[in-house]
Scaffold this motif. Structure first.
Motif, PDB file in Angstrom:
ATOM      1  N   LEU A 186      52.981  24.836  13.781  1.00 43.33           N
ATOM      2  CA  LEU A 186      54.292  25.285  13.301  1.00 43.33           C
ATOM      3  C   LEU A 186      54.353  25.302  11.776  1.00 43.33           C
ATOM      4  CD1 LEU A 186      56.945  26.046  14.739  1.00 43.33           C
ATOM      5  CD2 LEU A 186      57.738  23.731  14.292  1.00 43.33           C
ATOM      6  N   THR A 190      52.421  29.102  10.261  1.00 41.80           N
ATOM      7  CA  THR A 190      53.522  29.923   9.759  1.00 41.80           C
ATOM      8  C   THR A 190      53.720  29.531   8.302  1.00 41.80           C
ATOM      9  OG1 THR A 190      55.303  28.375  10.118  1.00 41.80           O
ATOM     10  CG2 THR A 190      54.636  29.677  12.016  1.00 41.80           C
ATOM     11  N   ALA A 191      54.750  30.048   7.689  1.00 40.09           N
ATOM     12  CA  ALA A 191      54.997  29.701   6.291  1.00 40.09           C
ATOM     13  C   ALA A 191      55.928  28.503   6.189  1.00 40.09           C
ATOM     14  CB  ALA A 191      55.592  30.892   5.560  1.00 40.09           C
ATOM     15  N   LEU A 192      56.255  27.876   7.328  1.00 40.57           N
ATOM     16  CA  LEU A 192      57.217  26.779   7.291  1.00 40.57           C
ATOM     17  C   LEU A 192      56.773  25.651   6.360  1.00 40.57           C
ATOM     18  CD1 LEU A 192      59.880  25.743   8.419  1.00 40.57           C
ATOM     19  CD2 LEU A 192      58.602  24.627  10.233  1.00 40.57           C
ATOM     20  N   LEU A 194      54.827  25.702   3.747  1.00 48.72           N
ATOM     21  CA  LEU A 194      54.975  26.094   2.338  1.00 48.72           C
ATOM     22  C   LEU A 194      56.435  25.985   1.903  1.00 48.72           C
ATOM     23  CD1 LEU A 194      53.957  27.432  -0.288  1.00 48.72           C
ATOM     24  CD2 LEU A 194      54.405  29.634   0.791  1.00 48.72           C
ATOM     25  N   LEU A 195      57.333  26.489   2.763  1.00 52.85           N
ATOM     26  CA  LEU A 195      58.740  26.479   2.378  1.00 52.85           C
ATOM     27  C   LEU A 195      59.273  25.042   2.329  1.00 52.85           C
ATOM     28  CD1 LEU A 195      60.234  29.628   4.134  1.00 52.85           C
ATOM     29  CD2 LEU A 195      58.990  29.409   2.006  1.00 52.85           C
ATOM     30  N   GLU A 197      57.535  22.323   1.615  1.00 55.39           N
ATOM     31  CA  GLU A 197      56.990  21.678   0.419  1.00 55.39           C
ATOM     32  C   GLU A 197      57.679  22.199  -0.831  1.00 55.39           C
ATOM     33  OE1 GLU A 197      52.541  20.536   1.944  1.00 55.39           O
ATOM     34  OE2 GLU A 197      52.827  22.474   0.993  1.00 55.39           O
ATOM     35  N   SER A 198      58.045  23.465  -0.760  1.00 54.09           N
ATOM     36  CA  SER A 198      58.729  24.062  -1.899  1.00 54.09           C
ATOM     37  C   SER A 198      60.126  23.464  -2.066  1.00 54.09           C
ATOM     38  CB  SER A 198      58.791  25.568  -1.680  1.00 54.09           C
ATOM     39  OG  SER A 198      59.630  26.155  -2.611  1.00 54.09           O
ATOM     40  N   ILE A 211      64.713  31.034  -1.119  1.00 52.80           N
ATOM     41  CA  ILE A 211      64.569  30.238   0.100  1.00 52.80           C
ATOM     42  C   ILE A 211      65.934  29.691   0.499  1.00 52.80           C
ATOM     43  CG2 ILE A 211      63.509  28.184   1.103  1.00 52.80           C
ATOM     44  CD1 ILE A 211      61.220  28.608  -0.929  1.00 52.80           C
ATOM     45  N   ARG A 212      66.292  29.900   1.761  1.00 57.14           N
ATOM     46  CA  ARG A 212      67.556  29.335   2.226  1.00 57.14           C
ATOM     47  C   ARG A 212      67.257  27.963   2.802  1.00 57.14           C
ATOM     48  NH1 ARG A 212      69.644  34.986   4.557  1.00 57.14           N
ATOM     49  NH2 ARG A 212      70.650  35.694   2.643  1.00 57.14           N
ATOM     50  N   MET A 219      66.735  22.035  10.378  1.00 57.11           N
ATOM     51  CA  MET A 219      65.676  22.112  11.379  1.00 57.11           C
ATOM     52  C   MET A 219      64.796  20.859  11.393  1.00 57.11           C
ATOM     53  SD  MET A 219      63.355  25.389  12.115  1.00 57.11           S
ATOM     54  CE  MET A 219      62.174  25.330  10.834  1.00 57.11           C
TER      55      MET A 219
ATOM     56  N   ILE B 355      57.085  25.358  -8.847  1.00 58.40           N
ATOM     57  CA  ILE B 355      57.066  24.157  -8.014  1.00 58.40           C
ATOM     58  C   ILE B 355      55.749  23.469  -8.374  1.00 58.40           C
ATOM     59  CG2 ILE B 355      57.276  23.261  -5.666  1.00 58.40           C
ATOM     60  CD1 ILE B 355      59.453  25.185  -5.850  1.00 58.40           C
ATOM     61  N   LEU B 358      52.736  22.585  -6.003  1.00 56.24           N
ATOM     62  CA  LEU B 358      52.091  23.653  -5.243  1.00 56.24           C
ATOM     63  C   LEU B 358      51.085  24.390  -6.124  1.00 56.24           C
ATOM     64  CD1 LEU B 358      55.026  25.152  -3.143  1.00 56.24           C
ATOM     65  CD2 LEU B 358      53.558  23.227  -2.656  1.00 56.24           C
ATOM     66  N   ALA B 370      59.559  34.054   1.015  1.00 58.32           N
ATOM     67  CA  ALA B 370      60.939  33.679   1.313  1.00 58.32           C
ATOM     68  C   ALA B 370      61.721  34.864   1.876  1.00 58.32           C
ATOM     69  CB  ALA B 370      61.630  33.137   0.065  1.00 58.32           C
ATOM     70  N   TRP B 374      60.157  32.249   7.366  1.00 58.68           N
ATOM     71  CA  TRP B 374      58.996  31.407   7.638  1.00 58.68           C
ATOM     72  C   TRP B 374      58.197  31.852   8.847  1.00 58.68           C
ATOM     73  CZ3 TRP B 374      58.611  28.625  12.190  1.00 58.68           C
ATOM     74  CH2 TRP B 374      59.788  28.419  12.913  1.00 58.68           C
ATOM     75  N   PRO B 377      54.392  34.666   8.265  1.00 63.11           N
ATOM     76  CA  PRO B 377      53.580  34.296   7.104  1.00 63.11           C
ATOM     77  C   PRO B 377      52.762  35.489   6.607  1.00 63.11           C
ATOM     78  CG  PRO B 377      52.599  33.457   9.102  1.00 63.11           C
ATOM     79  CD  PRO B 377      53.917  34.033   9.501  1.00 63.11           C
TER      80      PRO B 377
END
Lengths: 335, 510
Positions: A186, A190-192, A194-195, A197-198, A211-212, A219, B355, B358, B370, B374, B377
């Motif tokens: 997960l 996916t990019a989850l 990264l987001l 950590e960001s 990013i929202r 979540m 950031i 990163l 973004a 998510w 990717p």
């Protein structure tokens, strides 16, 4: 010596050392018996399942810069809900009904996570306070569910969650590993990740990058709640009862410790799932070892603390610099 | 003026500092005489910060020696540096804004009797100290009631009071406006007259020429030379800093001139009518055409950033209408703006841009990711492809996509942020102070890039405190004053810095 510089070198080294101690102190470290594996190592893996689950959720929460103190209470509520429902079943051994109840308990736990997440992301309460609310109130809630009693159940499908074996391995450990794989996929496929950590690294920069964060933060608390609920089921299935007082008592601290040992910083940002798993197994191994080498029960907590201090010092760059810095061999760059 | 008559208070010889894989300082000499302002010059990554950190005890050295007042010293840490008489004031003021001015000056060394702080004596001494620097402040007011410039001077007062031999000022002027800089310089001159040796780091060449007596130039960790400021023309200084000639900067001007006429005929892209936000910026009208560079000029705090943020949805306007391609839009949050082709790079590179933890790659793809959400990717191969392309195109150094962006110099971080926005292929790029605190070479590269993007049809809203830069790049200039858009000028031949300064100083011209 790049291996020495790896964040996980010292946790793994200490884990291996503790396991070696156990090879000598335990009667059976690992054997095959009655078609499944058996011994101290297997006990450690089985016993570490709830902590791995809780620490996984905690890792995600911490990576966003938050913290979830309510996990122990969620464990208690989850176990209480499950046992209450199972007790009222006509046939406590009906697999279908038990599975459904397990699902209900996890959904309830996820809903509690949603409550935490909403307080943090929507209302804007500091995570430590927001989850403290449920930490305190949750045990009360669990006691209300069980009417202050310890509810005993006699359901073998339910007990299987904690004590069963599948393909020679403990079911509880397999559940935890499934969760690890799920979260790894997960977050890293996916990019989850990264987001997350960001958002944890810099909330304001993340917002301006589009990013929202609210949804993501809600979540992770939901995931943390659901996993704590699952951990609560394993705990309760193991003792075949719901104990609202003891279930998950102080587990939030062990989980936070596991996350930190695994190399995720408490201020948020970068996280390591593998690190957390190693951290959780390390803590469980430590607990087993303390008993195994016969540390008097009065001194177990102190012993644990000493190991934790050593571990934390070994991970501290400042400390390593102070102690080992002066012996450092000048390799440098050829001029 | 020949060699200063006195002996140097500080003499660093053959300083060498090695980080894994990099020689940060390679045999650098540096001298500082009492009663002089000495500028340390060099591009980002030239070794200025490393040298300062060596001097202030943050880093140990791998070679060379440091002499203070003729005696060899080993500076073991920041505290030791302070004890040896070396004080530092950094770009970000390290004070507690919630405490009073007096408390900030004496924090940790309050005058006491039997452990009890003598508040009266503390306030009196603080007031005297500030008086010496020609500052008239209420020492019992919280520091937060004063501007950043004053806070910085309080930090200087504190530094000088602790130890007054060597004062290191690292980029002290980067967030000050012109009058505040003047105020700071007065304080510096006063200290200089008292015999304090001041090491001054600034990216603003004009300031260096105004205040410094001598300067030392570093490039790639090596000493290029020590010069008398008055004897080294600016152009030569820049050439010494970047090690090549200034052709890029020169040619840019002509280019902007050529395309100036072009964009007025283009279609309007974004139009703001009566858009404003109470307390941030008064209602304004502004139209940005396709391929047009609109410059926002004005003093610090004149509402430049506030205006830019409204056009990106970073803050929401509380009045007025925005329209994009002639259709009304509501920019609810940055993501909505991004999906409509608007990009915004904040002036606060560290807190609202990168950031730090990163990697360069992750920072570059962040905005694009973004907008995709998510669940979708960007495939790793695609990421590497995009990132490689932009590292090359923008000459990001070091060219290592997996290095944490925190370890890059300011100019390279800025390029990473530009890359982040360029890959979203915006139609309007809003860049707020993209060249602040970065070196001349990177500055020229970024200016060139803006000109090229505009030629390619991208609209750019360019916010900068440096008028010269705004004039060089913009087709149209909007001038702000006291949180109000006071004038809109076509950047034609008659418009120059004086003309804009006049508007800034006096409000709308007739």
């Amino acid at each position: 010596m790049t291996i020495l510089k790896n964040r996980l070198f010292w946790p793994v080294a200490i884990l291996v050392a503790l396991l070696i101690v156990n090879v000598f102190t335990s009667n059976q470290f690992i054997t095959l018996q009655d078609g499944h594996l058996f011994g101290t190592l297997i006990d450690i893996l089985r016993g570490s399942a709830p902590l791995i689950l809780v620490a996984l959720g905690m890792t995600l929460v911490i990576s966003t810069g938050g913290i979830d103190l309510s996990v122990g209470s969620v464990m208690a509520i989850s176990g209480a809900v499950a046992c209450l429902l199972i007790k009222d079943l006509g046939d406590q051994n009906a697999v279908g009904s038990v599975l459904l109840i397990v699902g209900v308990a996890i959904v309830v736990s996820a809903a509690l996570g949603l409550w935490n997440g909403s307080l943090v992301a929507v209302v804007g309460i500091q995570p430590i306070i927001a989850t403290l609310i449920l930490m305190v109130a949750g045990r009360g809630l669990a006691q209300l569910v069980t009417d202050g009693q310890i509810i005993n159940v006699q359901s073998s499908p339910y007990a299987t969650i904690a004590t069963g074996f599948f393909l020679t391995l403990p079911v509880a450990f397999l559940i935890a590993m499934a969760a690890v794989v799920l979260i790894s996929v997960l977050t890293r496929r996916t990019a989850l990740g990264l987001l997350l950590e960001s958002v944890g690294g810099s909330p304001s920069a993340s917002r301006l990058a589009g990013i929202r964060a609210k949804r993501i933060i809600v979540m992770v608390y939901v995931v943390s709640g659901a996993f704590a609920g699952l951990a609560g089921l394993i705990y309760s299935a193991n003792i075949k009862s719901a104990d609202s007082i003891a279930a998950g008592n102080l587990i939030e601290l062990d989980a936070i410790l596991a996350v930190v040992i695994g190399g995720t910083a408490l201020i948020g940002g970068r996280f390591s799932i593998l690190g957390t798993v190693i951290g959780a197994i390390l803590i469980q191994t430590l607990q087993v070892t303390v008993v195994g080498i016969g540390v008097p029960s009065k001194a177990t907590l102190l012993f644990k603390a000493v190991v934790v201090v050593v571990l934390c010092l070994s991970q501290s760059a400042t400390f390593r610099e102070k102690v080992f810095g002066r012996f450092k061999i000048r390799t440098g760059v050829p001029a | 003026m020949g060699e200063p008559a006195t002996n140097p208070v500080l003499e660093m010889t053959g300083i060498r500092k090695v980080f894994p894989g990099v020689v940060a300082l390679d045999g650098v000499d540096f001298r500082l005489f009492p009663g002089e302002v000495h500028a340390l010059m060099g591009e980002n990554g030239a070794g200025k910060s490393t040298l300062i950190k060596v001097l202030t005890g943050v880093y140990g050295i791998d070679g060379g020696d440091i002499r203070l007042g003729g005696e060899e010293v080993r500076i073991a840490g920041p505290l030791a540096a302070q004890k040896a008489g070396i004080s530092t004031v950094y770009q970000e003021v390290n004070l507690c804004t919630n405490l009073t001015v007096a408390e900030n000056i004496f924090i940790g060394r309050e005058p006491r009797t039997f452990g009890k702080i003598r508040w009266g004596a503390m306030r009196k001494r603080a007031a005297e100290l500030l008086q010496r620097l020609d500052l008239d402040l209420d020492v019992s007011a919280p520091l937060s009631t004063y501007s950043l410039a004053i806070q910085q001077m309080v930090a200087i007062a504190r530094a000088v009071d602790i130890s007054a031999q060597v004062l290191v000022l690292d980029e002290p002027t980067s967030s000050l406006d012109a009058s505040e800089v003047e105020q700071l310089f007065r304080v510096m001159r006063r200290l200089k007259a008292d015999g304090v040796a001041i090491l001054f780091v600034s990216h603003f060449l004009d300031q260096v020429y105004e205040i410094s007596d001598r300067l030392t130039v570093l490039r790639n960790g090596q000493l290029i030379g020590e010069y008398r400021t008055a004897e080294l023309p600016q152009v030569q200084l820049v050439e010494k800093m970047i090690g090549k000639e200034l052709a890029t900067l020169e040619s840019l001007e002509d280019k902007a001139q050529q395309s100036r006429t072009k964009s007025a005929a283009a279609d309007p892209l974004l139009r703001a009518e009566g858009v404003g936000r109470t307390g941030a910026i008064a209602p304004f009208d502004l139209t940005i055409h396709k391929g047009e560079v609109v410059g926002l000029a004005g003093l610090l705090g004149s509402g430049r950033t506030e205006l830019a943020r409204l056009l990106f949805g970073a803050d929401r306007p509380d009045q007025g209408e925005l329209s994009l391609d002639g259709k009304p839009v509501t920019l609810r949050d940055p993501q909505v703006a991004m999906k409509r082709g608007i990009a915004f790079s904040s002036e606060n590179r560290r807190t609202e841009g990168i950031i730090g933890d990163l990697s360069v790659r992750e920072n570059i793809i962040l905005a694009l990711q973004a907008t995709r959400g998510w669940t979708r990717p960007i495939p790793r191969r695609k990421q590497d492809e995009i990132v490689d392309k932009y590292i090359k195109a923008l000459q990001i150094r070091p060219a290592d996509p997996e290095r944490p962006v925190r370890n890059l110099s300011g100019g390279n971080q800025q390029k990473v942020l530009l890359a982040r926005w360029l890959i979203t292929e915006p139609r309007l790029l809003i860049i707020d102070e993209p060249t602040r605190g970065i070196d001349v070479g990177a500055k020229a590269e970024i200016q060139k890039l803006v000109a090229e993007l505009s030629d390619g049809g991208m609209a750019v809203l360019f916010v900068s405190a440096e008028l010269e830069e705004v004039l060089r790049l913009s087709h149209k200039i909007a001038v702000l004053r006291d949180r109000r858009l006071v004038e809109e000028l076509d950047n034609t031949a008659g418009v120059d810095a004086d003309r804009i300064m006049q508007t800034i100083a006096s409000g709308a011209t007739s």
